[in-house]
Enzyme design. Structure first.
Site, PDB file in Angstrom:
ATOM      1  N   ARG A  85      -1.468  -6.653  12.345  1.00 53.79           N
ATOM      2  CA  ARG A  85      -2.461  -6.015  13.221  1.00 53.79           C
ATOM      3  C   ARG A  85      -3.093  -7.017  14.176  1.00 53.79           C
ATOM      4  O   ARG A  85      -3.316  -6.718  15.351  1.00 53.79           O
ATOM      5  CB  ARG A  85      -3.549  -5.328  12.397  1.00 53.79           C
ATOM      6  CG  ARG A  85      -3.139  -3.998  11.836  1.00 53.79           C
ATOM      7  CD  ARG A  85      -4.354  -3.232  11.352  1.00 53.79           C
ATOM      8  NE  ARG A  85      -3.964  -2.090  10.546  1.00 53.79           N
ATOM      9  CZ  ARG A  85      -4.817  -1.276   9.947  1.00 53.79           C
ATOM     10  NH1 ARG A  85      -6.123  -1.481  10.063  1.00 53.79           N
ATOM     11  NH2 ARG A  85      -4.391  -0.250   9.225  1.00 53.79           N
TER      12      ARG A  85
ATOM     13  N   SER B 142     -11.386  -5.965   6.407  1.00 51.09           N
ATOM     14  CA  SER B 142     -12.385  -5.242   5.638  1.00 51.09           C
ATOM     15  C   SER B 142     -12.888  -6.180   4.558  1.00 51.09           C
ATOM     16  O   SER B 142     -12.089  -6.824   3.873  1.00 51.09           O
ATOM     17  CB  SER B 142     -11.762  -3.987   5.017  1.00 51.09           C
ATOM     18  OG  SER B 142     -12.753  -3.197   4.411  1.00 51.09           O
TER      19      SER B 142
ATOM     20  N   ARG C  81       0.842  -1.189   0.000  1.00 55.99           N
ATOM     21  CA  ARG C  81       0.000   0.000   0.000  1.00 55.99           C
ATOM     22  C   ARG C  81       0.884   1.247   0.000  1.00 55.99           C
ATOM     23  O   ARG C  81       1.620   1.484   0.968  1.00 55.99           O
ATOM     24  CB  ARG C  81      -0.926   0.025   1.228  1.00 55.99           C
ATOM     25  CG  ARG C  81      -1.877  -1.171   1.320  1.00 55.99           C
ATOM     26  CD  ARG C  81      -3.035  -1.051   0.359  1.00 55.99           C
ATOM     27  NE  ARG C  81      -3.765  -2.304   0.222  1.00 55.99           N
ATOM     28  CZ  ARG C  81      -4.810  -2.659   0.961  1.00 55.99           C
ATOM     29  NH1 ARG C  81      -5.250  -1.842   1.905  1.00 55.99           N
ATOM     30  NH2 ARG C  81      -5.424  -3.806   0.754  1.00 55.99           N
TER      31      ARG C  81
ATOM     32  N   GLU D 270       0.662   4.260   0.785  1.00 54.03           N
ATOM     33  CA  GLU D 270       0.029   5.320   1.562  1.00 54.03           C
ATOM     34  C   GLU D 270       1.080   5.979   2.438  1.00 54.03           C
ATOM     35  O   GLU D 270       1.806   5.293   3.152  1.00 54.03           O
ATOM     36  CB  GLU D 270      -1.080   4.749   2.452  1.00 54.03           C
ATOM     37  CG  GLU D 270      -2.233   4.114   1.702  1.00 54.03           C
ATOM     38  CD  GLU D 270      -3.260   3.520   2.666  1.00 54.03           C
ATOM     39  OE1 GLU D 270      -3.612   4.210   3.646  1.00 54.03           O
ATOM     40  OE2 GLU D 270      -3.686   2.372   2.449  1.00 54.03           O
TER      41      GLU D 270
ATOM     42  N   GLU E  37      -9.679  -1.859  13.393  1.00 54.41           N
ATOM     43  CA  GLU E  37     -10.074  -2.716  12.274  1.00 54.41           C
ATOM     44  C   GLU E  37      -8.954  -3.680  11.886  1.00 54.41           C
ATOM     45  O   GLU E  37      -7.807  -3.283  11.741  1.00 54.41           O
ATOM     46  CB  GLU E  37     -10.430  -1.824  11.078  1.00 54.41           C
ATOM     47  CG  GLU E  37     -10.792  -2.592   9.820  1.00 54.41           C
ATOM     48  CD  GLU E  37      -9.913  -2.211   8.641  1.00 54.41           C
ATOM     49  OE1 GLU E  37      -9.396  -3.135   7.997  1.00 54.41           O
ATOM     50  OE2 GLU E  37      -9.746  -1.016   8.391  1.00 54.41           O
TER      51      GLU E  37
ATOM     52  N   ARG F 232      -0.384   1.952  13.147  1.00 47.70           N
ATOM     53  CA  ARG F 232      -1.029   0.741  12.612  1.00 47.70           C
ATOM     54  C   ARG F 232      -0.856   0.543  11.113  1.00 47.70           C
ATOM     55  O   ARG F 232      -1.376  -0.412  10.552  1.00 47.70           O
ATOM     56  CB  ARG F 232      -2.519   0.759  12.948  1.00 47.70           C
ATOM     57  CG  ARG F 232      -3.258   1.946  12.369  1.00 47.70           C
ATOM     58  CD  ARG F 232      -4.634   2.090  12.976  1.00 47.70           C
ATOM     59  NE  ARG F 232      -5.675   1.813  12.005  1.00 47.70           N
ATOM     60  CZ  ARG F 232      -6.975   1.835  12.271  1.00 47.70           C
ATOM     61  NH1 ARG F 232      -7.379   2.091  13.481  1.00 47.70           N
ATOM     62  NH2 ARG F 232      -7.860   1.581  11.350  1.00 47.70           N
ATOM     63  N   HIS F 233      -0.127   1.448  10.430  1.00 41.60           N
ATOM     64  CA  HIS F 233       0.029   1.346   8.982  1.00 41.60           C
ATOM     65  C   HIS F 233       1.440   0.913   8.591  1.00 41.60           C
ATOM     66  O   HIS F 233       2.423   1.402   9.137  1.00 41.60           O
ATOM     67  CB  HIS F 233      -0.282   2.690   8.311  1.00 41.60           C
ATOM     68  CG  HIS F 233      -1.745   2.991   8.231  1.00 41.60           C
ATOM     69  ND1 HIS F 233      -2.399   3.721   9.188  1.00 41.60           N
ATOM     70  CD2 HIS F 233      -2.672   2.647   7.302  1.00 41.60           C
ATOM     71  CE1 HIS F 233      -3.688   3.817   8.851  1.00 41.60           C
ATOM     72  NE2 HIS F 233      -3.875   3.178   7.715  1.00 41.60           N
TER      73      HIS F 233
END
Length: 454
Positions: free
Chosen positions: A428, A380, A226, A228, A377, A234-235
């Protein structure tokens, strides 16, 4: 660093407890569990007498007694003794050691037995006070992280065992792909001969193609990328995805229940098989045991909004949950239902990807869901649109170039059963099951916007 025979000289003060939240090295040190022959790790312990210039730049594990310790600024010098041999060890603030780790080392009682991992370094000036005069040990960590990653290995093992027992087929999917797998911009572009390719954000297309090929139930374990620029607790830009896809008969809740039961079987397995690892981690990072219900609690998004609004949070009906609101909702659910694990169902269609099946009764809702552990989370998922015409309409609605997802849409033109699935983040799950505070503690070699090594 020390074994159960070691103790601290003083209790932590409130300020030190607050500082611990900023301790980037806290997974690298701590009081390990008493050795009761509960496991046989592969680690090789090197004798102090064997620490010579011939081992320069090697990473080694040593078990020895703390003979002396001396803190000086951002460094702590330890002399480690093993019978008649001793070596100087240095714990210094840097990439591997935080100021809290240095302070921890300085407070270890003399004669404590410690397990230390470090790099053997040749010294320019002989160390006259030690038998090993030509080298010193640069300390990197301790054994607490061993327990974290053994438990993480157990999650993968239990995930695979549970799904195979449920009749799922394990598949392997490409990680170099020709188009962004989720139609978004958060992808890494790589040079591919005379063209560009992308690192896969998810095995989405390939899982669904297998369902179209009548595999019915599939799963895969592999890296997910990812792009991002998210520098949060958490990323990660690369993580391990535990992915599931499954055809169903009449309702996507058939899949939701199967995924939830898989996670419950993992939680049970961890509590049954990995108590030693859980206790080891809890000694350094105290945490309440992870709680879950059977069957798993499932709330609809509108119910979650009502709980948050009652707690004073202003949110629109089609607004996505922010991280603070996720955490608050987790606390509210724990207070009301006494569970750390729950499902949030029927998300607003506006906040979900283009391939999400709209709710047939409410055009503003969707047949999608997230799963949460301790208010964060970890999965998903959704019922996927399996009709090419509706899929095309939703892609256009999201402003997606149809040419870039042509292969994806075409895969449904020869008949596709209704299906749903989801992706779970391994790091996670590990972090939240153990009650840790940063996903980097559960990634052996974390990748984030600022880190590409080691």
């Amino acid at each position: 660093m020390p074994s159960a025979s070691a103790s601290r000289r003083s209790q932590e003060k409130p300020r030190e407890i607050m500082d611990a939240a900023e301790d980037y090295a806290k997974e690298r040190y701590g009081v390990s569990s008493m050795i009761q022959s509960q496991e046989k790790p592969d680690r090789v312990l090197v004798r102090v007498s064997d620490l010579t210039v011939h081992r320069a730049d090697e990473v080694v594990w040593v078990r020895a007694r703390v003979h002396t310790s001396r803190a000086k600024g951002k460094q702590c010098f330890l002399v480690l003794r093993q019978q008649q041999f001793n070596v100087q060890a240095l714990v210094a603030v840097g990439d591997h050691a935080s100021k809290q780790m240095v302070k921890f080392a300085a407070n270890i009682n003399k004669e404590s037995i410690v397990d230390v991992e470090g790099v053997v370094r040749k010294v320019n000036q002989k160390i006259g006070s030690c038998t090993q005069q030509d080298v010193e040990l640069h300390v990197q960590k301790t054994s607490t992280s061993q327990a974290v990653f053994r438990l993480q290995s157990g999650i993968c093992q239990l995930f695979r065992e549970t799904l195979i027992n449920k009749g799922f087929v394990e598949i392997q999917t490409p990680k170099i792909i020709s188009a962004a797998s989720e139609g978004g911009a958060n992808v890494f572009t790589v040079s591919y001969f005379k063209n560009n390719a992308y690192l896969a954000q998810s095995p989405q297309l390939y899982k669904q193609m297998c369902i179209c090929a009548d595999f019915e139930k599939v799963f895969c374990i592999g890296p997910v990328f990812r792009a991002e620029d998210s520098n949060t607790h958490r990323h990660l830009t690369e993580f391990v995805g535990l992915d599931i896809e499954m055809a169903f008969n009449y309702h996507y809740h058939e899949v939701v229940e199967e995924i939830a039961d898989t996670l419950v079987q993992i939680f049970k397995g961890l509590q049954e098989r990995f108590q030693t690892e859980i206790r080891t981690v809890n000694k350094q990072f105290p945490c309440e045991p992870f709680k879950f219900l059977e069957p798993t609690l499932r709330l609809e998004y509108c119910e979650a909004l009502a709980m948050l609004r009652e707690a004073g949070i202003e949110m629109g009906d089609e607004e996505d949950l922010s991280t603070p609101n996720e955490k608050l909702l987790g606390r509210l659910v724990k207070e009301k239902y006494d569970t750390d694990f729950y499902i949030l169902d029927k998300y607003p269609l506006a906040v979900r990807p283009f391939y999400t099946m709209p709710d047939p009764r409410n055009p503003k809702q969707s047949n999608s869901y997230d799963m949460f552990m301790r208010g964060e989370e970890i999965l998903s998922g959704a019922q996927r649109i399996h009709d090419p015409q509706l899929l095309t309409e939703r892609a256009l609605h999201h402003g997606i170039d149809l040419e870039k997802i042509k292969a994806y849409i075409d895969s449904f033109r020869f008949g596709a059963p209704p299906h749903a699935g989801g992706g779970i983040g391994l790091e996670r799950v590990t972090m939240l099951f153990l009650g840790l505070h940063n996903v980097r503690q559960t990634s052996m070699f974390p990748r984030d916007p600022k880190r590409l090594t080691p």
